[in-house]
Design a protein around this motif. Structure first.
Motif, mmCIF file in Angstrom:
data_model
loop_
_atom_site.group_PDB
_atom_site.id
_atom_site.type_symbol
_atom_site.label_atom_id
_atom_site.label_comp_id
_atom_site.label_asym_id
_atom_site.label_seq_id
_atom_site.Cartn_x
_atom_site.Cartn_y
_atom_site.Cartn_z
ATOM 1 N N VAL A 1 0.712 -1.106 0.071
ATOM 2 C CA VAL A 1 0.007 -0.018 0.136
ATOM 3 C C VAL A 1 0.847 1.359 0.010
ATOM 4 C CG1 VAL A 1 -1.964 -1.012 1.172
ATOM 5 C CG2 VAL A 1 -0.271 -0.089 2.498
ATOM 6 N N PHE A 2 0.651 2.278 -0.691
ATOM 7 C CA PHE A 2 1.085 3.493 -0.611
ATOM 8 C C PHE A 2 0.353 4.608 0.074
ATOM 9 C CE2 PHE A 2 2.950 1.344 -4.253
ATOM 10 C CZ PHE A 2 4.442 2.051 -4.352
ATOM 11 N N ILE A 3 0.993 5.578 0.634
ATOM 12 C CA ILE A 3 0.317 6.624 1.180
ATOM 13 C C ILE A 3 1.433 7.902 0.793
ATOM 14 C CG2 ILE A 3 1.856 6.465 3.238
ATOM 15 C CD1 ILE A 3 -0.710 7.122 4.837
ATOM 16 N N PHE A 4 0.424 9.069 0.622
ATOM 17 C CA PHE A 4 1.337 10.308 0.441
ATOM 18 C C PHE A 4 0.900 11.282 1.401
ATOM 19 C CE2 PHE A 4 -2.675 11.353 -1.787
ATOM 20 C CZ PHE A 4 -2.632 12.442 -1.698
ATOM 21 N N ASP A 5 1.917 12.344 1.621
ATOM 22 C CA ASP A 5 1.794 13.592 2.328
ATOM 23 C C ASP A 5 2.241 14.717 1.979
ATOM 24 O OD1 ASP A 5 0.798 14.753 4.705
ATOM 25 O OD2 ASP A 5 2.355 14.052 6.185
ATOM 26 N N THR A 6 1.847 15.881 2.345
ATOM 27 C CA THR A 6 2.501 17.252 1.726
ATOM 28 C C THR A 6 2.633 17.906 3.105
ATOM 29 O OG1 THR A 6 0.351 18.129 1.387
ATOM 30 C CG2 THR A 6 1.398 16.900 -0.436
ATOM 31 N N HIS A 7 3.493 18.798 2.896
ATOM 32 C CA HIS A 7 3.914 19.839 3.823
ATOM 33 C C HIS A 7 4.553 20.954 3.500
ATOM 34 C CE1 HIS A 7 3.700 16.989 7.326
ATOM 35 N NE2 HIS A 7 4.494 16.094 6.761
ATOM 36 N N ILE A 8 3.968 21.913 4.130
ATOM 37 C CA ILE A 8 4.704 23.380 3.773
ATOM 38 C C ILE A 8 5.420 23.911 5.043
ATOM 39 C CG2 ILE A 8 4.435 25.857 3.030
ATOM 40 C CD1 ILE A 8 2.155 24.833 1.451
ATOM 41 N N GLU A 9 6.708 24.110 5.070
ATOM 42 C CA GLU A 9 7.338 24.435 6.399
ATOM 43 C C GLU A 9 8.127 25.964 5.999
ATOM 44 O OE1 GLU A 9 10.289 21.650 7.297
ATOM 45 O OE2 GLU A 9 8.825 20.395 7.914
ATOM 46 N N ASP A 10 8.046 26.492 7.190
ATOM 47 C CA ASP A 10 8.805 27.958 7.216
ATOM 48 C C ASP A 10 10.416 27.346 7.528
ATOM 49 O OD1 ASP A 10 6.506 29.440 6.638
ATOM 50 O OD2 ASP A 10 6.496 29.835 8.827
ATOM 51 N N ARG A 11 11.291 27.972 6.581
ATOM 52 C CA ARG A 11 12.557 27.618 6.697
ATOM 53 C C ARG A 11 13.469 28.975 6.910
ATOM 54 N NH1 ARG A 11 14.333 22.439 4.289
ATOM 55 N NH2 ARG A 11 13.043 21.051 4.930
ATOM 56 N N ILE A 12 14.457 29.018 7.788
ATOM 57 C CA ILE A 12 15.324 30.069 7.642
ATOM 58 C C ILE A 12 16.533 30.097 7.059
ATOM 59 C CG2 ILE A 12 16.644 31.500 9.529
ATOM 60 C CD1 ILE A 12 14.926 30.755 11.654
ATOM 61 N N VAL A 13 16.774 30.948 6.187
ATOM 62 C CA VAL A 13 18.067 30.988 5.291
ATOM 63 C C VAL A 13 18.820 32.383 5.527
ATOM 64 C CG1 VAL A 13 18.533 31.316 2.811
ATOM 65 C CG2 VAL A 13 16.512 30.158 3.218
ATOM 66 N N TYR A 14 20.133 31.922 5.723
ATOM 67 C CA TYR A 14 20.975 33.039 6.153
ATOM 68 C C TYR A 14 21.842 33.492 4.828
ATOM 69 C CZ TYR A 14 19.927 31.548 10.958
ATOM 70 O OH TYR A 14 19.334 31.336 12.103
ATOM 71 N N THR A 15 21.841 34.845 4.579
ATOM 72 C CA THR A 15 22.753 35.377 3.703
ATOM 73 C C THR A 15 23.687 36.636 4.257
ATOM 74 O OG1 THR A 15 20.974 37.035 3.266
ATOM 75 C CG2 THR A 15 20.938 34.839 2.009
ATOM 76 N N VAL B 1 22.262 38.084 7.407
ATOM 77 C CA VAL B 1 20.825 38.560 7.498
ATOM 78 C C VAL B 1 19.851 37.064 7.391
ATOM 79 C CG1 VAL B 1 18.803 39.528 6.051
ATOM 80 C CG2 VAL B 1 21.210 40.663 6.177
ATOM 81 N N GLN B 2 18.990 37.362 8.130
ATOM 82 C CA GLN B 2 18.142 36.083 8.272
ATOM 83 C C GLN B 2 16.720 36.358 7.635
ATOM 84 O OE1 GLN B 2 17.274 34.466 12.385
ATOM 85 N NE2 GLN B 2 15.250 34.660 11.946
ATOM 86 N N ASN B 3 16.520 35.554 6.725
ATOM 87 C CA ASN B 3 15.121 35.462 6.016
ATOM 88 C C ASN B 3 14.321 34.272 6.053
ATOM 89 O OD1 ASN B 3 15.909 38.058 4.617
ATOM 90 N ND2 ASN B 3 17.434 36.771 3.509
#
Length: 193
Positions: A92-106, A136-138
């Motif tokens: 059996v297969f199952i799927f899932d989706t997520h949207i996460e906030d990520r911090i990117v440093y520049t 800088v954090q974005n």
């Protein structure tokens, strides 16, 4: 944000690594993991399992694009020689989706001023940083799609494939899902004849 008074070499190396990795993360990335000792060739039929929290309000993204993900996944599985069997599937297969906030440093560009002078056989000068060089954090959003395969008898995870991509207002989500599903199943290490 306070400027750094002292930055150790290890911290600077860590920050540079984060900057390099985040610069590479703009495109779609896909991954795959097969459980140790599993022979996926013995699994020829499959069905889709409903996740335990399928009716949760937290799964809005799955509800909007779930039909498309199932359709595309079925097409890819059939290309690999799997047969849809909702009565007695091998897996059996199952799927899932997520949207996460990520911090990117520049790091902002560093501006320097200085002067130089020289004569025959002698050159000199100096430069001093005046501004910039700040870290800088974005916050960005990372969209992820996971597809997992389980043995129907043992309920053990056999294989997991996933893809992720940074999401902006410019993204065409449907196109991204199509690309993600294709890349996930390309990484599935089995094809039936």
């Amino acid at each position: 944000m306070k400027p750094f008074a002292k930055v150790s070499f290890e911290n600077l190396l860590f920050l540079l690594m984060i900057i390099v990795l985040s610069a590479c993360s703009a495109g779609l990335q896909s991954y795959s993991h097969k459980a140790k000792g599993v022979d996926l060739k013995k699994y020829k039929t499959y069905a889709w399992a409903k996740p335990n929290d399928a009716d949760s309000d937290n799964r809005k993204d799955d509800k909007v694009y779930g039909g498309l993900i199932l359709q595309l996944s079925n097409e890819e599985l059939q290309k690999k020689g799997f047969i849809l069997d909702t009565e007695h599937p091998d897996a059996v297969f199952i799927f899932d989706t997520h949207i996460e906030d990520r911090i990117v440093y520049t790091q902002t560009p560093q501006v320097s001023v200085g002067f130089g002078f020289g004569g025959p056989g002698y050159y000199g000068g100096f430069a001093a940083p005046v501004a910039g060089g700040d870290i800088v954090q974005n916050v960005t959003q990372q969209g992820m799609l996971y597809i997992e395969m389980y043995d129907t008898q043992t309920k053990k995870l056999l294989w997991r494939g996933w893809a992720q991509k940074e999401i902006t207002y410019k993204n065409d989500i449907e196109t991204d899902i199509r690309t993600a599903v294709k890349h996930i199943f390309i990484r599935m290490p089995v094809k039936h004849k």
